[in-house]
Motif scaffolding. Structure first.
Motif, PDB file in Angstrom:
ATOM      1  N   ARG A  31       0.875  -0.970  -0.155  1.00 57.72           N
ATOM      2  CA  ARG A  31      -0.020  -0.093  -0.135  1.00 57.72           C
ATOM      3  C   ARG A  31       0.922   1.113  -0.029  1.00 57.72           C
ATOM      4  O   ARG A  31       1.708   1.453   0.794  1.00 57.72           O
ATOM      5  N   LEU A  32       0.699   1.974  -0.847  1.00 59.49           N
ATOM      6  CA  LEU A  32       1.550   3.280  -1.243  1.00 59.49           C
ATOM      7  C   LEU A  32       1.388   4.291   0.188  1.00 59.49           C
ATOM      8  O   LEU A  32       2.166   5.126   0.337  1.00 59.49           O
ATOM      9  N   ARG A  33       0.230   3.977   0.830  1.00 60.69           N
ATOM     10  CA  ARG A  33      -0.124   5.161   1.869  1.00 60.69           C
ATOM     11  C   ARG A  33       1.077   4.794   3.019  1.00 60.69           C
ATOM     12  O   ARG A  33       1.330   5.781   3.869  1.00 60.69           O
ATOM     13  N   ASP A  34       1.313   3.644   3.258  1.00 62.88           N
ATOM     14  CA  ASP A  34       2.231   3.345   4.518  1.00 62.88           C
ATOM     15  C   ASP A  34       3.060   2.031   4.260  1.00 62.88           C
ATOM     16  O   ASP A  34       3.752   1.910   5.168  1.00 62.88           O
ATOM     17  N   GLY A  35       3.133   1.395   2.987  1.00 64.30           N
ATOM     18  CA  GLY A  35       3.963   0.629   2.857  1.00 64.30           C
ATOM     19  C   GLY A  35       3.705  -0.776   3.375  1.00 64.30           C
ATOM     20  O   GLY A  35       4.640  -1.785   3.308  1.00 64.30           O
ATOM     21  N   ALA A  36       2.367  -0.880   3.827  1.00 63.85           N
ATOM     22  CA  ALA A  36       2.024  -2.297   4.425  1.00 63.85           C
ATOM     23  C   ALA A  36       1.790  -3.280   3.460  1.00 63.85           C
ATOM     24  O   ALA A  36       1.252  -2.843   2.113  1.00 63.85           O
ATOM     25  N   LEU A  37       2.103  -4.550   3.459  1.00 65.35           N
ATOM     26  CA  LEU A  37       1.585  -5.686   2.692  1.00 65.35           C
ATOM     27  C   LEU A  37       0.382  -5.585   2.591  1.00 65.35           C
ATOM     28  O   LEU A  37      -0.373  -5.845   3.440  1.00 65.35           O
ATOM     29  N   THR A  38      -0.352  -5.644   1.144  1.00 68.45           N
ATOM     30  CA  THR A  38      -1.694  -5.780   1.206  1.00 68.45           C
ATOM     31  C   THR A  38      -2.130  -7.160   0.350  1.00 68.45           C
ATOM     32  O   THR A  38      -3.195  -7.486   0.437  1.00 68.45           O
ATOM     33  N   ARG A  39      -1.071  -7.689  -0.466  1.00 64.48           N
ATOM     34  CA  ARG A  39      -1.560  -8.566  -1.343  1.00 64.48           C
ATOM     35  C   ARG A  39      -0.402  -9.364  -1.709  1.00 64.48           C
ATOM     36  O   ARG A  39       0.821  -8.640  -2.069  1.00 64.48           O
ATOM     37  N   VAL A  40      -0.384 -10.556  -2.408  1.00 64.57           N
ATOM     38  CA  VAL A  40       0.877 -11.353  -3.008  1.00 64.57           C
ATOM     39  C   VAL A  40       0.181 -11.829  -4.388  1.00 64.57           C
ATOM     40  O   VAL A  40      -0.711 -12.406  -4.416  1.00 64.57           O
ATOM     41  N   GLU A  41       0.877 -11.539  -5.480  1.00 67.77           N
ATOM     42  CA  GLU A  41       0.468 -12.373  -6.602  1.00 67.77           C
ATOM     43  C   GLU A  41       1.233 -13.406  -6.677  1.00 67.77           C
ATOM     44  O   GLU A  41       2.361 -13.731  -6.709  1.00 67.77           O
ATOM     45  N   ALA A  42       0.232 -14.602  -7.118  1.00 73.15           N
ATOM     46  CA  ALA A  42       0.948 -16.156  -7.076  1.00 73.15           C
ATOM     47  C   ALA A  42       1.174 -15.927  -8.956  1.00 73.15           C
ATOM     48  O   ALA A  42       0.300 -15.710  -9.520  1.00 73.15           O
ATOM     49  N   LEU A  43       2.546 -16.613  -8.874  1.00 73.62           N
ATOM     50  CA  LEU A  43       3.099 -16.743 -10.072  1.00 73.62           C
ATOM     51  C   LEU A  43       3.912 -18.079 -10.391  1.00 73.62           C
ATOM     52  O   LEU A  43       4.541 -18.521  -9.691  1.00 73.62           O
ATOM     53  N   VAL A  44       3.318 -18.615 -11.537  1.00 68.69           N
ATOM     54  CA  VAL A  44       3.969 -20.267 -11.789  1.00 68.69           C
ATOM     55  C   VAL A  44       5.187 -20.080 -12.476  1.00 68.69           C
ATOM     56  O   VAL A  44       5.628 -19.365 -13.365  1.00 68.69           O
ATOM     57  N   ARG A  45       6.096 -20.991 -11.973  1.00 67.57           N
ATOM     58  CA  ARG A  45       7.399 -21.282 -12.668  1.00 67.57           C
ATOM     59  C   ARG A  45       7.362 -22.618 -13.272  1.00 67.57           C
ATOM     60  O   ARG A  45       7.146 -23.401 -12.360  1.00 67.57           O
ATOM     61  N   TRP A  46       8.310 -22.956 -14.137  1.00 66.09           N
ATOM     62  CA  TRP A  46       8.395 -24.122 -14.618  1.00 66.09           C
ATOM     63  C   TRP A  46      10.107 -24.098 -15.064  1.00 66.09           C
ATOM     64  O   TRP A  46      10.457 -23.502 -15.960  1.00 66.09           O
ATOM     65  N   ASP A  47      10.870 -25.107 -14.269  1.00 67.89           N
ATOM     66  CA  ASP A  47      12.205 -25.198 -14.558  1.00 67.89           C
ATOM     67  C   ASP A  47      12.477 -26.666 -15.007  1.00 67.89           C
ATOM     68  O   ASP A  47      11.992 -27.688 -14.166  1.00 67.89           O
ATOM     69  N   ASP A  48      12.713 -26.908 -16.255  1.00 69.58           N
ATOM     70  CA  ASP A  48      12.901 -28.223 -16.839  1.00 69.58           C
ATOM     71  C   ASP A  48      14.085 -28.707 -17.211  1.00 69.58           C
ATOM     72  O   ASP A  48      14.849 -27.821 -17.512  1.00 69.58           O
ATOM     73  N   PRO A  49      14.479 -29.943 -16.789  1.00 74.37           N
ATOM     74  CA  PRO A  49      16.096 -30.208 -17.046  1.00 74.37           C
ATOM     75  C   PRO A  49      16.184 -30.339 -18.659  1.00 74.37           C
ATOM     76  O   PRO A  49      17.207 -30.113 -18.859  1.00 74.37           O
ATOM     77  N   GLN A  50      15.173 -30.328 -19.575  1.00 75.95           N
ATOM     78  CA  GLN A  50      15.521 -30.289 -21.084  1.00 75.95           C
ATOM     79  C   GLN A  50      15.293 -29.153 -21.641  1.00 75.95           C
ATOM     80  O   GLN A  50      16.059 -28.752 -22.387  1.00 75.95           O
ATOM     81  N   PHE A  51      14.201 -28.369 -21.049  1.00 76.02           N
ATOM     82  CA  PHE A  51      14.001 -27.035 -21.891  1.00 76.02           C
ATOM     83  C   PHE A  51      14.759 -25.751 -20.888  1.00 76.02           C
ATOM     84  O   PHE A  51      14.593 -24.920 -21.132  1.00 76.02           O
ATOM     85  N   GLY A  52      15.170 -26.011 -19.927  1.00 72.84           N
ATOM     86  CA  GLY A  52      15.420 -25.097 -18.786  1.00 72.84           C
ATOM     87  C   GLY A  52      14.415 -24.311 -18.301  1.00 72.84           C
ATOM     88  O   GLY A  52      13.375 -24.879 -18.244  1.00 72.84           O
ATOM     89  N   SER A  53      14.705 -22.956 -17.769  1.00 67.27           N
ATOM     90  CA  SER A  53      13.682 -22.244 -17.284  1.00 67.27           C
ATOM     91  C   SER A  53      12.658 -21.522 -18.313  1.00 67.27           C
ATOM     92  O   SER A  53      13.208 -21.006 -19.456  1.00 67.27           O
ATOM     93  N   VAL A  54      11.416 -22.089 -18.437  1.00 68.72           N
ATOM     94  CA  VAL A  54      10.390 -21.760 -19.454  1.00 68.72           C
ATOM     95  C   VAL A  54       9.439 -20.633 -18.995  1.00 68.72           C
ATOM     96  O   VAL A  54       8.965 -20.611 -17.974  1.00 68.72           O
TER      97      VAL A  54
END
Length: 284
Positions: A31-54
């Motif tokens: 929050r820009l008013r006071d810097g308090a954590l208001t939310r987290v955005e969930a992001l998917v990650r895929w690290d593959d032994p063949q394709f690397g980080s996709v």
């Protein structure tokens, strides 16, 4: 005809999904008013032994194209809701943002499915915001009933990358969003471009007039953060605040950021003047 490299990537992604080789990371929003954590955005990650980080920009469209988006969405949402429970047990109560595909909204029972998942894991629905990209809002106008059902269930809706897609102001008024996320282009350009500042100000005024929260994404410098605060944005997200974090790193980040926040938002000129003034008073 599906090209061989694409088919191999799709098969690799399906194996990763089945064998639990995907993972979620979480980027804080403050929050820009006071810097308090208001939310987290969930992001998917895929690290593959063949394709690397996709990158998600590669495998999410493939999941949509090849009928895997429903499995990905359900896995990601279930994983994120379970992580919220772990954080709550540790004393951290925040909200969640989760990206969904417009294709998921074509399933008539999708709002009910999301609500059932929340109830099964004892996660209040008002802790969840679903994010959709602006480029998807053309077909979304045809899904008004589905979106409205999310709002009735207490689940928030955010329009992502606002300012670069195809949605009209009329659609923004009609669709039951609770949040607007300003595209990172305008965020990065607002410091040096009067035109971008005017656009950001107009988006903020429009959103606030419609009762929506405004989030600035892609914040990378103190100057951007201070400029967005001056322009009236409510929430900020970006690498200046935090890169996406592993789940067990969020608590430590929160403590560290609490001490870092005043130096990020404080104007250097005012800080220097306060220091000079205080030093002058000590010498009297």
């Amino acid at each position: 005809m599906t090209a061989r490299p694409e088919l191999e990537l799709v098969e690799g992604f399906e194996r990763a999904l089945i064998n639990h080789r995907l993972r979620m990371v979480y980027q804080p929003k403050v929050r820009l008013r006071d810097g308090a954590l208001t939310r987290v955005e969930a992001l998917v990650r895929w690290d593959d032994p063949q394709f690397g980080s996709v990158e998600p920009s590669r495998f999410v469209p493939l999941a949509e194209k090849h009928g895997l988006i429903e499995d990905l969405t359900q896995w990601g949402l279930r994983t994120t809701l379970r992580q919220w429970l772990k954080w709550r047990e540790e004393g951290l109560d925040t909200c969640l943002a989760f990206n969904i595909s417009a294709l998921s909204l074509e399933q008539l029972d999708f709002p009910d499915l999301v609500e059932r998942m929340c109830r099964a894991l004892d996660v209040p629905t008002d802790r969840l915001v679903l994010e959709l990209t602006e480029s998807a809002t053309q077909p979304l106008i045809k899904l008004m009933d589905t979106l409205t059902r999310f709002r009735i269930k207490g689940i928030g809706l955010a329009i992502d990358d606002f300012g670069t897609g195809y949605s009209s102001l009329m659609q923004l008024r009609q669709l039951p969003f609770t949040e607007v996320k300003i595209d990172r282009f305008f965020v990065s350009d607002a410091v040096n471009s009067q035109e971008s500042r005017l656009i950001v100000r107009a988006i903020v005024d429009l959103a606030h007039g419609l009762g929506l929260t405004v989030t600035a994404e892609g914040v990378e410098t103190r100057e951007q953060l201070q400029s967005l605060s001056e322009l009236g944005c409510d929430v900020a997200q970006g690498y200046l605040i935090s890169q996406p974090l592993e789940p067990n790193a969020l608590m430590a980040w929160k403590q560290e950021f609490r001490g870092r926040w005043p130096g990020l938002i404080e104007d250097e000129g005012l800080a220097l003047w306060s220091y000079v003034e205080a030093d002058s008073l000590r010498k009297r």
